[in-house]
Design an enzyme around this catalytic site. Structure first.
Site, PDB file in Angstrom:
ATOM      1  CD  GLN A 181      -0.898   2.998  -2.610  1.00  0.00           C
ATOM      2  OE1 GLN A 181      -0.368   1.751  -2.961  1.00  0.00           O
ATOM      3  NE2 GLN A 181      -0.112   4.189  -2.705  1.00  0.00           N
ATOM      4  CG  ASN A 182      -1.958   6.104   3.554  1.00  0.00           C
ATOM      5  OD1 ASN A 182      -1.238   5.292   2.885  1.00  0.00           O
ATOM      6  ND2 ASN A 182      -1.669   7.223   3.721  1.00  0.00           N
ATOM      7  CG  HIS A 195      -4.389  -1.052  -0.325  1.00  0.00           C
ATOM      8  ND1 HIS A 195      -2.982  -0.873  -0.362  1.00  0.00           N
ATOM      9  CD2 HIS A 195      -4.745  -1.710  -1.327  1.00  0.00           C
ATOM     10  CE1 HIS A 195      -2.645  -0.890  -1.236  1.00  0.00           C
ATOM     11  NE2 HIS A 195      -3.434  -1.477  -2.247  1.00  0.00           N
ATOM     12  CB  CYS A 216     -20.236 -14.906   6.709  1.00  0.00           C
ATOM     13  SG  CYS A 216     -20.316 -13.644   7.867  1.00  0.00           S
ATOM     14  CB  CYS A 241     -17.838 -13.662  12.352  1.00  0.00           C
ATOM     15  SG  CYS A 241     -19.295 -13.395  11.524  1.00  0.00           S
ATOM     16  CB  CYS A 261     -20.501 -17.273  10.123  1.00  0.00           C
ATOM     17  SG  CYS A 261     -18.862 -16.774   9.864  1.00  0.00           S
ATOM     18  N   PRO A 285      10.299  12.274  -0.803  1.00  0.00           N
ATOM     19  CG  PRO A 285      10.719  11.101   1.291  1.00  0.00           C
ATOM     20  CD  PRO A 285       9.521  11.605   0.168  1.00  0.00           C
TER      21      PRO A 285
HETATM   22  C1  BJW Z   1       7.381  10.314   2.300  1.00  0.00           C
HETATM   23  C2  BJW Z   1       7.683  10.629   3.389  1.00  0.00           C
HETATM   24  C3  BJW Z   1       7.016  11.978   3.775  1.00  0.00           C
HETATM   25  C4  BJW Z   1       8.316   8.628   3.419  1.00  0.00           C
HETATM   26  N1  BJW Z   1       6.386  12.505   2.894  1.00  0.00           N
HETATM   27  N2  BJW Z   1       6.744  10.750   1.406  1.00  0.00           N
HETATM   28  C5  BJW Z   1       5.016 -10.126  -7.714  1.00  0.00           C
HETATM   29  C6  BJW Z   1       5.338 -11.039  -6.674  1.00  0.00           C
HETATM   30  C7  BJW Z   1       4.340 -11.171  -5.804  1.00  0.00           C
HETATM   31  C8  BJW Z   1       3.337 -10.417  -5.813  1.00  0.00           C
HETATM   32  C9  BJW Z   1       3.129  -9.468  -6.931  1.00  0.00           C
HETATM   33  C10 BJW Z   1       3.829  -9.332  -8.068  1.00  0.00           C
HETATM   34  N3  BJW Z   1       3.259  -8.440  -8.830  1.00  0.00           N
HETATM   35  C11 BJW Z   1       2.281  -7.985  -8.427  1.00  0.00           C
HETATM   36  C12 BJW Z   1       1.769  -8.805  -7.066  1.00  0.00           C
HETATM   37  C13 BJW Z   1       0.529  -8.736  -6.387  1.00  0.00           C
HETATM   38  C14 BJW Z   1       0.795  -7.944  -5.173  1.00  0.00           C
HETATM   39  C15 BJW Z   1       1.894  -6.643  -5.505  1.00  0.00           C
HETATM   40  O1  BJW Z   1       1.861  -5.662  -5.824  1.00  0.00           O
HETATM   41  N4  BJW Z   1       3.157  -7.101  -4.876  1.00  0.00           N
HETATM   42  C16 BJW Z   1       4.223  -6.358  -4.979  1.00  0.00           C
HETATM   43  C17 BJW Z   1       5.037  -5.710  -3.567  1.00  0.00           C
HETATM   44  C18 BJW Z   1       5.183  -6.731  -5.758  1.00  0.00           C
HETATM   45  N5  BJW Z   1      -0.393  -7.072  -4.848  1.00  0.00           N
HETATM   46  C19 BJW Z   1      -1.304  -7.569  -4.438  1.00  0.00           C
HETATM   47  O2  BJW Z   1      -1.162  -8.893  -3.883  1.00  0.00           O
HETATM   48  C20 BJW Z   1      -2.859  -6.932  -4.288  1.00  0.00           C
HETATM   49  N6  BJW Z   1      -3.647  -7.573  -4.681  1.00  0.00           N
HETATM   50  C21 BJW Z   1      -3.663  -8.412  -5.856  1.00  0.00           C
HETATM   51  O3  BJW Z   1      -2.983  -8.072  -6.809  1.00  0.00           O
HETATM   52  O4  BJW Z   1      -4.757  -9.106  -6.122  1.00  0.00           O
HETATM   53  C22 BJW Z   1      -4.775  -9.877  -7.383  1.00  0.00           C
HETATM   54  C23 BJW Z   1      -5.552 -10.481  -7.409  1.00  0.00           C
HETATM   55  C24 BJW Z   1      -5.987 -11.442  -8.504  1.00  0.00           C
HETATM   56  C25 BJW Z   1      -6.975 -12.626  -8.681  1.00  0.00           C
HETATM   57  C26 BJW Z   1      -7.466 -13.105  -7.586  1.00  0.00           C
HETATM   58  C27 BJW Z   1      -7.152 -12.467  -6.358  1.00  0.00           C
HETATM   59  C28 BJW Z   1      -6.278 -11.491  -6.262  1.00  0.00           C
HETATM   60  C29 BJW Z   1      -3.042  -6.448  -2.944  1.00  0.00           C
HETATM   61  C30 BJW Z   1      -1.958  -5.489  -2.504  1.00  0.00           C
HETATM   62  C31 BJW Z   1      -2.569  -5.257  -1.052  1.00  0.00           C
HETATM   63  C32 BJW Z   1      -1.260  -4.392  -0.407  1.00  0.00           C
HETATM   64  N7  BJW Z   1      -1.589  -4.296   1.148  1.00  0.00           N
HETATM   65  C33 BJW Z   1      -0.803  -3.679   2.146  1.00  0.00           C
HETATM   66  C34 BJW Z   1      -1.103  -3.951   3.431  1.00  0.00           C
HETATM   67  C35 BJW Z   1      -2.441  -3.144   4.067  1.00  0.00           C
HETATM   68  C36 BJW Z   1      -2.700  -3.821   5.128  1.00  0.00           C
HETATM   69  C37 BJW Z   1      -1.843  -3.364   6.546  1.00  0.00           C
HETATM   70  O5  BJW Z   1      -1.533  -2.011   6.456  1.00  0.00           O
HETATM   71  O6  BJW Z   1      -1.271  -4.044   6.937  1.00  0.00           O
HETATM   72  O7  BJW Z   1      -1.061  -2.333   1.574  1.00  0.00           O
HETATM   73  S1  BJW Z   1       0.988  -3.837   1.681  1.00  0.00           S
HETATM   74  C38 BJW Z   1       1.084  -1.850   1.929  1.00  0.00           C
HETATM   75  O8  BJW Z   1       1.944  -1.416   0.703  1.00  0.00           O
HETATM   76  C39 BJW Z   1       0.097  -1.315   2.020  1.00  0.00           C
HETATM   77  C40 BJW Z   1       0.498  -0.055   1.302  1.00  0.00           C
HETATM   78  O9  BJW Z   1      -0.885   0.520   1.165  1.00  0.00           O
HETATM   79  C41 BJW Z   1       0.860  -0.797   0.422  1.00  0.00           C
HETATM   80  C42 BJW Z   1       1.647   0.603  -0.536  1.00  0.00           C
HETATM   81  O10 BJW Z   1       2.565   0.916   0.100  1.00  0.00           O
HETATM   82  P1  BJW Z   1       2.830   2.503  -0.097  1.00  0.00           P
HETATM   83  O11 BJW Z   1       1.948   3.456   0.527  1.00  0.00           O
HETATM   84  O12 BJW Z   1       3.433   3.023  -1.056  1.00  0.00           O
HETATM   85  O13 BJW Z   1       4.213   2.635   1.250  1.00  0.00           O
HETATM   86  P2  BJW Z   1       5.738   2.487   0.927  1.00  0.00           P
HETATM   87  O14 BJW Z   1       6.308   2.192   2.335  1.00  0.00           O
HETATM   88  O15 BJW Z   1       5.973   1.439  -0.028  1.00  0.00           O
HETATM   89  O16 BJW Z   1       6.465   3.743   0.312  1.00  0.00           O
HETATM   90  C43 BJW Z   1       6.297   4.949   1.120  1.00  0.00           C
HETATM   91  C44 BJW Z   1       6.789   6.200   0.306  1.00  0.00           C
HETATM   92  O17 BJW Z   1       6.632   7.403   1.083  1.00  0.00           O
HETATM   93  C45 BJW Z   1       8.259   6.171  -0.097  1.00  0.00           C
HETATM   94  O18 BJW Z   1       8.433   6.336  -1.321  1.00  0.00           O
HETATM   95  C46 BJW Z   1       9.142   7.003   0.753  1.00  0.00           C
HETATM   96  O19 BJW Z   1      10.180   7.534   0.155  1.00  0.00           O
HETATM   97  C47 BJW Z   1       7.933   8.194   1.118  1.00  0.00           C
HETATM   98  N8  BJW Z   1       8.049   8.890   2.322  1.00  0.00           N
HETATM   99  N9  BJW Z   1       8.453   9.932   4.321  1.00  0.00           N
HETATM  100  C48 BJW Z   1       6.243  12.014   1.644  1.00  0.00           C
HETATM  101  N10 BJW Z   1       7.492  12.694   5.044  1.00  0.00           N
HETATM  102 ZN    ZN Z   2     -18.668 -14.515   9.529  1.00  0.00          ZN
END
Ligand code: BJW
Ligand code: ZN
Length: 239
Positions: A96-97, A114, A126, A146, A149, A213
């Site tokens: 996801q990173n 992502h 575009c 861009c 476009c 953790p």
């Molecule tokens: C360690 C450690 C160490 C610490 N060693 N571990 C309800 C409400 C609103 C929205 C939704 C909903 N239900 C579903 C949704 C949709 C939404 C979603 O899931 N939201 C939830 C948050 C509720 N999802 C989306 O919108 C996705 N798209 C989608 O659903 O499209 C559907 C669609 C349908 C029809 C038409 C159109 C669309 C897209 C999701 C995109 C996520 N984007 C981000 C930002 C990326 C860009 C950027 O970097 O700025 O992605 S958000 C952020 O979260 C990023 C990450 O990839 C993602 C996941 O986070 P991750 O990697 O799990 O990190 P953390 O911080 O959450 O956790 C870290 C972990 O590491 C922890 O457990 C720590 O303990 C641990 N840790 N140190 C090992 N040393």
């Molecule tokens: Zn463009």
């Protein structure tokens, strides 16, 4: 103990998926999203910075935030966890990173669900995708335009409410369906659809190992849960 059980699962597995999140890069000094004090979402509002609506409302704010994160990523290096994962040569790494550190550690063709923070693309959709060099030259304070476009450029990452890149998603699903072992490392397991992949692997017969953790909802799926930091734990498992 857990380490020995995981080593045994790794030895017996022939199709391994490693599913990673921000925790894998935490020891490279890249902040996670949801950790209580240090996570990005503790300090910044995701609605303003990681949605199309936020970008449309203030492109310079969003562009500047990503430019500073991009600069930080360039300063960072892959850590022991990325290197250990890269030594699992036959594994499919699904991340996801957006930081590109798996590839920099030597993982071949990681599945980037992502997107990638060093690449730009067209905000109007575009079809233009730029490479990292486009951004090296760009002003960090305002988004460039861009070349095809004239709309704003934006980072090639997946914001809330956006679909995941279809080809990456298809590869991730295929790998999880085929897997006999899925290692889940450093993710809170809260963001869908990505967080559904371990359940898909499990339903397809894979053993699930969760490493991190803190407790996460994905622990409930796991055959083995190992509490610890990825950079401490993974090298001892893989070597
Ligand atoms: C360690 C450690 C160490 C610490 N060693 N571990 C309800 C409400 C609103 C929205 C939704 C909903 N239900 C579903 C949704 C949709 C939404 C979603 O899931 N939201 C939830 C948050 C509720 N999802 C989306 O919108 C996705 N798209 C989608 O659903 O499209 C559907 C669609 C349908 C029809 C038409 C159109 C669309 C897209 C999701 C995109 C996520 N984007 C981000 C930002 C990326 C860009 C950027 O970097 O700025 O992605 S958000 C952020 O979260 C990023 C990450 O990839 C993602 C996941 O986070 P991750 O990697 O799990 O990190 P953390 O911080 O959450 O956790 C870290 C972990 O590491 C922890 O457990 C720590 O303990 C641990 N840790 N140190 C090992 N040393
Ligand atoms: Zn463009």
């Amino acid at each position: 103990m857990e380490i020995d059980r995981i080593r045994g699962l790794l030895r017996d597995a022939s199709r391994i998926v490693v599913f990673t999140g921000a925790g894998v890069s935490a020891e490279s000094a890249i902040p996670t999203f949801r950790d209580a004090l240090t996570g990005l979402w503790a300090r910044y509002e995701p609605e303003r910075l990681a949605t199309e609506e936020g970008f449309a409302a203030d492109p310079a704010l969003v562009w500047g935030w990503y430019a500073s994160r991009r600069a930080a990523v360039r300063q960072c290096a892959p850590n022991a966890a990325h290197h250990a994962i890269a030594r699992l040569h036959s594994a499919v790494v699904v991340t996801q990173n957006v930081d590109g550190l798996h590839a920099r550690a030597g993982t071949i063709d990681p599945v980037e669900l992502h997107g990638n923070i060093v690449r730009p693309k067209c905000f109007a959709g575009c079809g233009w995708h730029g490479d990292a060099d486009t951004l090296e030259a760009a002003d960090a304070r305002v988004p460039p335009h861009c070349p095809d476009c004239g709309a704003h450029a934006r980072p090639d990452v997946v914001w809330f409410g956006e679909m995941l890149p279809p080809a990456a998603w298809a590869r991730a699903e295929e790998a999880c369906r085929a897997a006999d072992l899925c290692l889940v490392v450093g993710t809170s397991g809260l963001v869908y659809p990505a967080a559904g992949l371990p359940a898909l692997a499990r339903a397809s017969g894979a053993a699930i190992v969760v490493i991190g953790p803190e407790a996460t909802p994905l622990d409930a799926l796991a055959d083995v849960v190992l509490r610890g930091r990825a950079g401490d734990v993974l090298p001892t498992i893989v070597d």
